[in-house]
Design an enzyme around this catalytic site. Structure first.
Site, PDB file in Angstrom:
ATOM      1  N   SER A   1      69.067   0.419  49.295  1.00  0.00           N
ATOM      2  CA  SER A   1      69.373   1.524  49.313  1.00  0.00           C
ATOM      3  C   SER A   1      70.887   1.908  49.295  1.00  0.00           C
ATOM      4  O   SER A   1      71.562   0.961  49.971  1.00  0.00           O
ATOM      5  CB  SER A   1      68.792   2.639  50.368  1.00  0.00           C
ATOM      6  OG  SER A   1      69.573   3.719  50.650  1.00  0.00           O
TER       7      SER A   1
ATOM      8  N   LYS B   1      66.666  -1.185  55.926  1.00  0.00           N
ATOM      9  CA  LYS B   1      67.195  -1.795  54.349  1.00  0.00           C
ATOM     10  C   LYS B   1      68.052  -2.673  54.730  1.00  0.00           C
ATOM     11  O   LYS B   1      68.019  -4.001  54.067  1.00  0.00           O
ATOM     12  CB  LYS B   1      67.702  -0.865  53.992  1.00  0.00           C
ATOM     13  CG  LYS B   1      66.548   0.466  53.375  1.00  0.00           C
ATOM     14  CD  LYS B   1      65.722  -0.032  52.713  1.00  0.00           C
ATOM     15  CE  LYS B   1      64.825   1.012  52.295  1.00  0.00           C
ATOM     16  NZ  LYS B   1      63.312   0.403  51.539  1.00  0.00           N
TER      17      LYS B   1
ATOM     18  N   TYR C   1      65.839   4.093  59.748  1.00  0.00           N
ATOM     19  CA  TYR C   1      65.472   3.803  58.376  1.00  0.00           C
ATOM     20  C   TYR C   1      66.508   2.954  57.651  1.00  0.00           C
ATOM     21  O   TYR C   1      66.125   1.561  57.054  1.00  0.00           O
ATOM     22  CB  TYR C   1      65.356   5.040  57.352  1.00  0.00           C
ATOM     23  CG  TYR C   1      65.115   4.988  56.140  1.00  0.00           C
ATOM     24  CD1 TYR C   1      64.307   4.250  55.421  1.00  0.00           C
ATOM     25  CD2 TYR C   1      66.274   5.200  54.976  1.00  0.00           C
ATOM     26  CE1 TYR C   1      64.177   3.965  54.163  1.00  0.00           C
ATOM     27  CE2 TYR C   1      66.413   4.699  53.785  1.00  0.00           C
ATOM     28  CZ  TYR C   1      65.189   4.193  53.284  1.00  0.00           C
ATOM     29  OH  TYR C   1      64.984   4.149  51.891  1.00  0.00           O
TER      30      TYR C   1
HETATM   31  P1  NAD Z   1      56.962   6.591  49.049  1.00  0.00           P
HETATM   32  O1  NAD Z   1      56.808   6.962  50.537  1.00  0.00           O
HETATM   33  O2  NAD Z   1      56.480   7.358  47.798  1.00  0.00           O
HETATM   34  O3  NAD Z   1      56.250   5.083  48.615  1.00  0.00           O
HETATM   35  C1  NAD Z   1      55.976   4.205  49.556  1.00  0.00           C
HETATM   36  C2  NAD Z   1      54.596   3.688  49.534  1.00  0.00           C
HETATM   37  O4  NAD Z   1      54.404   2.590  50.438  1.00  0.00           O
HETATM   38  C3  NAD Z   1      53.650   4.696  49.839  1.00  0.00           C
HETATM   39  O5  NAD Z   1      52.551   4.880  48.990  1.00  0.00           O
HETATM   40  C4  NAD Z   1      53.113   4.337  51.245  1.00  0.00           C
HETATM   41  O6  NAD Z   1      51.773   4.852  51.386  1.00  0.00           O
HETATM   42  C5  NAD Z   1      53.323   2.823  51.015  1.00  0.00           C
HETATM   43  N1  NAD Z   1      53.119   2.183  52.433  1.00  0.00           N
HETATM   44  C6  NAD Z   1      54.130   2.202  53.318  1.00  0.00           C
HETATM   45  N2  NAD Z   1      54.022   1.565  54.245  1.00  0.00           N
HETATM   46  C7  NAD Z   1      52.876   0.609  53.887  1.00  0.00           C
HETATM   47  C8  NAD Z   1      52.333  -0.517  54.408  1.00  0.00           C
HETATM   48  N3  NAD Z   1      52.768  -1.218  55.637  1.00  0.00           N
HETATM   49  N4  NAD Z   1      51.460  -1.033  53.491  1.00  0.00           N
HETATM   50  C9  NAD Z   1      51.036  -0.827  52.557  1.00  0.00           C
HETATM   51  N5  NAD Z   1      51.619   0.274  51.877  1.00  0.00           N
HETATM   52  C10 NAD Z   1      52.578   0.879  52.628  1.00  0.00           C
HETATM   53  O7  NAD Z   1      58.377   6.223  48.789  1.00  0.00           O
HETATM   54  P2  NAD Z   1      59.317   5.772  47.507  1.00  0.00           P
HETATM   55  O8  NAD Z   1      60.440   7.134  47.405  1.00  0.00           O
HETATM   56  O9  NAD Z   1      58.649   5.874  46.346  1.00  0.00           O
HETATM   57  O10 NAD Z   1      60.242   4.729  47.980  1.00  0.00           O
HETATM   58  C11 NAD Z   1      59.825   3.417  47.548  1.00  0.00           C
HETATM   59  C12 NAD Z   1      60.833   2.327  48.303  1.00  0.00           C
HETATM   60  O11 NAD Z   1      62.023   2.804  47.864  1.00  0.00           O
HETATM   61  C13 NAD Z   1      60.810   2.556  49.846  1.00  0.00           C
HETATM   62  O12 NAD Z   1      60.897   1.277  50.265  1.00  0.00           O
HETATM   63  C14 NAD Z   1      62.059   3.319  50.006  1.00  0.00           C
HETATM   64  O13 NAD Z   1      62.647   3.065  51.258  1.00  0.00           O
HETATM   65  C15 NAD Z   1      62.889   2.900  48.836  1.00  0.00           C
HETATM   66  N6  NAD Z   1      64.149   3.737  48.563  1.00  0.00           N
HETATM   67  C16 NAD Z   1      63.678   5.201  48.303  1.00  0.00           C
HETATM   68  C17 NAD Z   1      64.666   6.164  48.033  1.00  0.00           C
HETATM   69  C18 NAD Z   1      64.238   7.660  47.675  1.00  0.00           C
HETATM   70  O14 NAD Z   1      64.992   8.421  47.812  1.00  0.00           O
HETATM   71  N7  NAD Z   1      63.062   7.853  47.486  1.00  0.00           N
HETATM   72  C19 NAD Z   1      66.168   5.614  47.963  1.00  0.00           C
HETATM   73  C20 NAD Z   1      66.149   4.371  48.308  1.00  0.00           C
HETATM   74  C21 NAD Z   1      65.176   3.471  48.527  1.00  0.00           C
END
Ligand code: NAD
Ligand code: UDP
Length: 342
Positions: free
Chosen positions: A124, A154, A150
């Site tokens: 991120s 990262k 959080y």
């Molecule tokens: P999201 O919550 O929609 O998707 C994450 C998925 O991981 C969920 O379906 C959740 O059920 C699953 N999960 C969490 N812990 C788990 C575990 N221990 N075992 C198995 N599954 C697990 O989030 P997203 O927006 O799709 O984000 C995906 C990734 O991108 C994350 O790592 C997030 O930190 C990163 N990210 C997201 C953003 C954003 O703004 N959406 C920005 C930067 C980075």
């Protein structure tokens, strides 16, 4: 190439599954549904026309993770699974460190045992320091500590992966630093489905547009920006998903450590976003100004030139398309995936 997609039922993972299948990759989806639903996987399978394998698994469970690598031949891991709510991470930091670091470490241990050497990580822009000047490029120093637990997960995972590249011959780690992912698949069948009251701007605005919340609160209108509200680099989730496909090409060339921003290079203000969304839904959305939100930076956006040079990837979709697609998803699914689950 067979790719394990962790967090496949989540917002970014689900959109990426479609782009991977469309690009001809074999995928295995996996998720524990802590923040998602099986309905997302059903819809993704339908949209891409492939009944790819899916496993319900918690990646903090080392034995279960190990069994998954015994069951499938895996060439690369795309690691989306993780907890991601900044505010919640301040309330329950231990759970965040445990889940995000624990799941990554289980995966890396299983990969080491099974000689799987390709890892793509969802990092991120939050890893860049608050003092960094904009636009952020990949040489911009990362912060020693970010503004939330959080963000710290990262940063820590980035360090773990950098050490893995140094220690394991032939190990490739791609760290993709996302800016602000918004938007939805153009079909309106999949999109972002936060539980409870959304913390992020666009999902909040979408809930106001669909009549589930009364008014948008704009956090701060006295920033040193053109209209006084904060600027962010919003990137369409389908562009982001395509960035992952481009990154796989880099992995196929044995890139070792590869760090890349995924953003558009353009800053958009909160007010501009609210106006664009009003256009998408065909009515002026109500908003009021509220105090600044603690920890918010006034303005940041990506320098996307390295992504273009090294991956041949650029974001193509603009703000209006992002809002149109979110509105299609939200208006077709006012309760997200919950109606289908019921
Ligand atoms: P999201 O919550 O929609 O998707 C994450 C998925 O991981 C969920 O379906 C959740 O059920 C699953 N999960 C969490 N812990 C788990 C575990 N221990 N075992 C198995 N599954 C697990 O989030 P997203 O927006 O799709 O984000 C995906 C990734 O991108 C994350 O790592 C997030 O930190 C990163 N990210 C997201 C953003 C954003 O703004 N959406 C920005 C930067 C980075
Ligand atoms: N924001 C806002 N009202 C909201 C949610 C967010 O004004 O209900 C603002 C927030 O202050 C920030 C921008 O919108 O300036 C983007 O916030 P978001 O939480 O979506 O992303 P991030 O903070 O991660 O950049």
């Amino acid at each position: 190439m067979k790719i394990l997609v962790t967090g496949a039922a989540g917002y970014i993972g689900s959109h990426t599954c479609i782009e991977l299948v469309n690009a001809g990759y074999d995928i295995i989806g996996a998720d524990n549904f802590v923040n998602s639903s099986m309905e997302a996987i059903r819809r993704v399978r339908k949209l891409c026309g492939v009944n790819f394998p899916f496993e319900e698994i918690d990646f903090t469970d080392k034995d279960a993770t190990e069994k998954l690598f015994e069951k499938y031949q895996i060439d690369a891991v795309m690691h989306f699974a993780g907890l991601k709510a900044v505010g919640e991470s301040v309330q329950i930091p231990i759970e965040y460190y445990q889940n995000n670091l624990g799941s990554t470490l289980s995966l890396l241990a299983a990969m080491k045992k099974h000689d799987v050497k390709n890892f793509i990580f969802s990092s991120s822009a939050t890893v860049y320091g608050a003092e960094a000047s904009v636009p952020y490029n990949e040489h911009t120093p990362v912060s020693r500590v970010t503004s939330s637990p959080y963000g710290n997960t990262k940063l820590m995972i980035e360090y773990i992966l950098k050490d893995a590249v140094k220690a394991i011959p032939g190990f490739n780690a791609v760290l993709l630093r996302y800016f602000n992912p918004v938007g939805a698949h153009e079909s309106g069948e999949i999109g972002e489905d936060p539980t409870g009251i959304p913390n992020n701007l666009v999902p909040y605005v979408a809930r106001v547009a669909v009549g589930k919340l009364p008014v948008i609160h704009i956090f701060g209108n006295d920033y040193d920006t053109p209209d006084g509200t904060c600027l962010r680099d919003y990137i369409h989730v389908v562009d982001l998903a395509k960035g992952h496909v481009a990154a796989l090409k880099k992995i196929e060339q044995n890139c070792g450590l590869f760090i890349c921003n995924l953003g558009t290079g353009k800053g958009t203000s909160v007010l501009e976003m609210v106006k664009a969304f009003s256009k998408s839904c065909g009515r002026e959305l109500p908003y009021e100004f509220a105090p600044r939100r603690a920890g918010d930076l006034p303005a940041f956006w990506a320098d996307p030139s390295f992504a273009k040079e090294s991956l041949g990837w650029t974001a193509e979709k603009g703000i209006q398309e992002m809002c149109d697609d979110v509105w299609r998803w939200q208006s077709k699914n006012p309760n997200g995936y919950r109606d289908a689950d019921a």
